[in-house]
Motif scaffolding. Structure first.
Motif: not given
Lengths: 442, 442, 442
Positions: B36-37, B39-45, B264-265
């Motif tokens: 999950i963490a 994935l959030q990083t991916n979304l931030n990218f 941050t997304g």
């Protein structure tokens, strides 16, 4: 308001959760794991389709560059060609091209199913087919539109439409199936050799560039482009700011073209952004300095084409070369494009916008560079494979496009008459002027 | 087709899942948590890099605004300056600027490592460095390009190039390190004071605006701008629709500039979109009405600059003021920009596009407003810190840029000759006209 | 560098994780489940707001299309109208419109709260209200801007401003509340009937188109548009390339308009991209061929409007018709728009850009088509509901806009004088020319 907007918000979140992440009576470790995988898939959809938007926008960029670098009396025709490139290209790629490129290819030479999006089995089926089609469709249209500039100001509109449909339906997809076709079905023969072309220096740009070369040769130069003693005459573009804004739009679009080719929303896109940007930067800088040395002044046309050259050059290797290598690849692209434009002009091949040099020549260079600067190391095997891919693209695209343009020329006619060319293709083919309220000079 | 496209789809999803979310033999609560963490990083990218695309597009917007508001005989030069701003700026920020701005800064005054992206240790390392570089690179280029308009139509191209490189490599990054530098390394001295400038009213816009002021002063006004009795003469822009579309593009770009600064997304971007949009809206409305009162007609140049003024004004406080406050901040920005443009003109400082007023003055106002309208409440300590930041930006940017422009002027020369200026900077510096097929008037 | 950039990277990830996914002492299955739901919500924010960016960009597209298709002497005015459409529209929709459209609507006829974004309770509250407002705000402005082209070249600026505010504040939102209002509060009466209009063929485009019809009728035609014997005279646009690039921008913007209307970042957006794109493609192709047959040459104005017609036509059904149906819907839209433009011209209703045909007529057709081609099957009940929605939109938008334009005409005056019209609305209303350095012809 507490109820009103709150209610909407809640309501909007419910389908969200329901569609995005399956709602279960009680979660388990495995249901969470599945939900996480689905979420990454959702992110991939969002990223890939936004990237498709950026690539789509390149159509506007190409239209502006091609129109800005040519004369006012051809601007309507260029806009029409670009609109129809994309419109007819979309339909051709839907009906035929996508199947030829990504359908099952037992031989490795041609896809054989998936026409008319038949691989999509409806809303209950796999939606990825549609997202992938969309992303590939804007790529196909890019290949088609590259030719538009090289054949500008002297081509019959009907002849151009036929070329454009055939390229999107057949020429581009068949080569594409060799390099990017379906792996689980044997894969294209080029990709099975290990050919590296991440986002299409060869698959998209060289294919377009060599087709442009064929078109420019079959058509011959514009009236007055080469003097009676063979001297090269400049025919300056009519709207340089439009061309410049077009290059900015293309640069922007390339941030979809290259990083979007991951079709995956994760950290791997970051390096691709950086290599893409650095190569474009050194491309424009080096082209400017070379033009400065050769022509005594920093030339805007060359500088703009230098940026595009850097972008084309990094397209193959954007995901497997380092940022520092990208700086070098772009620099060489920028030098190469100026030398190529001058050479092609000396050969009396009239390419009004430099499409052959930017897309054909720098596409080939970029494909070579993707092997040469490969972060995992290079080898003679890698370089030979890259050369095979480059050669195959030239033979296929130049060959088929040459035959196609010749066939059009011999049947319905490819070129407008001299009288028509003097009047301008806009009024002759479309009955319209681009700039009705302005005093124009030719 | 069942096998063909299905196979691709499957194949494309596999690397997706593999790269995005680690595939484990059997999931655990902690492996899910880690996934999950990630994935959030991916979304931030994805979010940060899409925002970088929008900010990059501002280069086109600036080029259109600057060119549209000046004369046809300077349009090629402005396009070249904007292309080189970004190209040379990218390379300068890659080689030097990023390290000075975000490298370890034990003193709080200057970063000391990370040059040539040395902080990136390859594909196995942290890709965030690259994503963050990309986002910051487009910011640095924005600061550089602000100056372009203020020094338009009279500056030597070589002199401008030198300025542009120094700004992206040194002037902007050093100030940036004070306000946004690395906290874990002691942090910049300004951020340690608590300075609020979320997306750069001061760090980007005032720095650019005060450098523009220095350039305009050192250069002096364009020929004919001020009459023999000191009267102010309008030199109207050559393409107002182009300037207007440029403003729409800038407005769009600001939706990357401000909300993207979260890197941050998540849901925090929503308020920033709204504050940004509302401030731009009241900025243009108020500037229009003030111009209507002052000049008897609603003026398009002022209205367009009013929108930009509102955008600059909200940039510092977009994340810490309410939508209602944004309406007020934008309104004051719109009024301020008209008064400032008129005042600067009366001082015989020739700023052809109003860059000093839009970016310098409204940047300072916005930084003040970020303290004044802070949702968590304001205090004299907050306001004093904001004033220190505003003052430091003025002293640093105006000071260094003034010295730099003076040095260029004394060495290679900053300004073209009178004869050249009458001919136009395009033909003199680039050997080209922007509009070759049109009958132009000067 | 190890410490410097690494530190930033870490630091930037920490708030990311903290804000995006709650950091707990030790994770549980349920905390993971909640974190997953939050992540999907974050993705929805990112997707919806990026889609809002694309829709916002349509303002630039509309400005270019409207300006390109009209005369050089009206270009400043069109830019001002589009800037103010969006600026004043944003403020009107913030203060009044959003509440009327999405506030609690016990009667199903009008929203009653949420004015001035009062539904947003601050940074601790639900941020979705803001994201949703932003997305809806750009929609409202689209409806307003449609009218701009139809009333071009002859309308008083003050009269237009009043119309624009009233449309964004009242006319558009009230109809919107019928079709898209809050379900949990009883819902709008049209949506309760089962009315299908996913992204607004009727809600946005027909509303704008019928208001445009009212404006064009009340204003009457431009001087010289119809000859003394009633013959229709063409008044050609002044910048066809600008109009063409505007259409490309609108097509791009529609990738936000239609797929963004999911407000959810998941796989459902893929089909909407594809249906949107295919319909636009066949729209432009069919309009071109119809114009070719009728006027003997492939007409660029019709082809461009054909693309827009296809986009408007698919807007209602983009999420519930198949790609193949989209091909048909677009084709019919493209045919319809040419016939409609010619017919409206014969009726001596002067619509300089074809807005009534593109948005009004094709919006109605698209709404019908959404019922006809519904993937879940159609029925007479569905078709009757669609017809009720289409009829209600016409009665409401044409009726209220007609009254509004009449009221403006009778009070402050809606139309400039004949002398002013000959001079051009730019110089009369704004004291400015669009193209100061060019020799223009009228």
């Amino acid at each position: 308001m507490k109820k009103g907007i709150w209610a909407i918000a809640l309501l909007l979140l419910i389908p969200t959760i329901a569609s995005g992440v399956e709602e279960v009576a009680s979660a388990t470790i495995n249901s969470n794991k599945d939900a996480i995988a689905l979420l990454q898939t959702n992110l991939n959809f969002v990223w890939t389709l936004i990237a498709a938007c950026l690539v789509f926008f390149m159509q506007a960029g190409f239209a502006m560059v091609e129109s800005g670098f040519t004369r006012a009396k051809s601007a309507v025709n260029i806009m029409m060609k670009n609109l129809m490139d994309f419109s007819m290209g979309s339909i051709a790629f839907w009906a035929i091209g996508f199947g030829l490129m990504f359908g099952a290819s037992p031989s490795g030479w041609i896809g054989t199913d998936g026409f008319f999006l038949s691989g999509w089995t409806g809303p209950e089926g796999d939606q990825w087919v549609l997202a992938f089609w969309m992303f590939q469709c804007v790529f196909a249209a890019t290949a088609a539109t590259i030719v538009s500039g090289a054949v500008a100001e002297r081509t019959k509109f009907t002849g151009y439409l036929i070329y454009s449909i055939v390229l999107c339906a057949v020429i581009y997809p068949i080569f594409g199936s060799w390099a990017w076709g379906s792996l689980l079905n044997g894969g294209g023969w080029l990709e099975n050799l290990g050919f590296i072309d991440f986002a299409g220096s060869t698959v998209v740009h060289s294919i377009g560039g060599w087709a442009a070369l064929a078109g420019a040769i079959v058509l011959g130069p514009r009236l007055g482009k080469y003097g009676p003693k063979g001297e090269v005459r400049a025919i300056p573009g009519h709207n340089i700011p439009m061309a410049a804004i077009g290059v900015f739009i293309l640069w922007l679009g390339w941030f979809g073209f290259n990083p979007g080719s991951t079709t995956t929303g994760d950290s791997s896109i970051a390096m691709i952004f950086v290599t893409t940007n650095l190569s474009a930067a050194t491309g424009s800088i080096c082209a400017m300095f070379v033009s400065w040395i050769m022509f005594k002044k920093p030339d805007i046309g060359m500088s703009l084409n230098g940026a595009l050259a850097g972008l084309v050059g990094i397209t193959a290797g954007c995901a497997n070369v380092s940022p520092t290598s990208a700086v070098i690849i772009g620099a060489i692209s920028g030098i190469l494009v100026v030398l190529s434009v001058v050479t092609i002009d000396k050969m009396h091949i009239d390419d009004p916008v430099g499409a052959i040099s930017v897309h054909g020549v720098c596409g080939a260079w970029g494909t070579l560079a993707a092997g040469l600067f490969n972060m995992g190391g290079t080898s003679s095997k890698i370089m030979i494979t890259q050369l095979i891919g480059i050669g195959a693209a030239f033979v296929w695209a130049f060959g088929t496009a040459f035959i196609l343009f010749k066939l059009i020329d011999m049947t319905i006619g490819l070129r407008i008459s001299k009288e028509e060319e003097l009047l301008g293709v806009d009024i002759v083919e479309h009955g319209a002027h681009a700039y009705n309220d302005f005093q124009t000079l030719n």
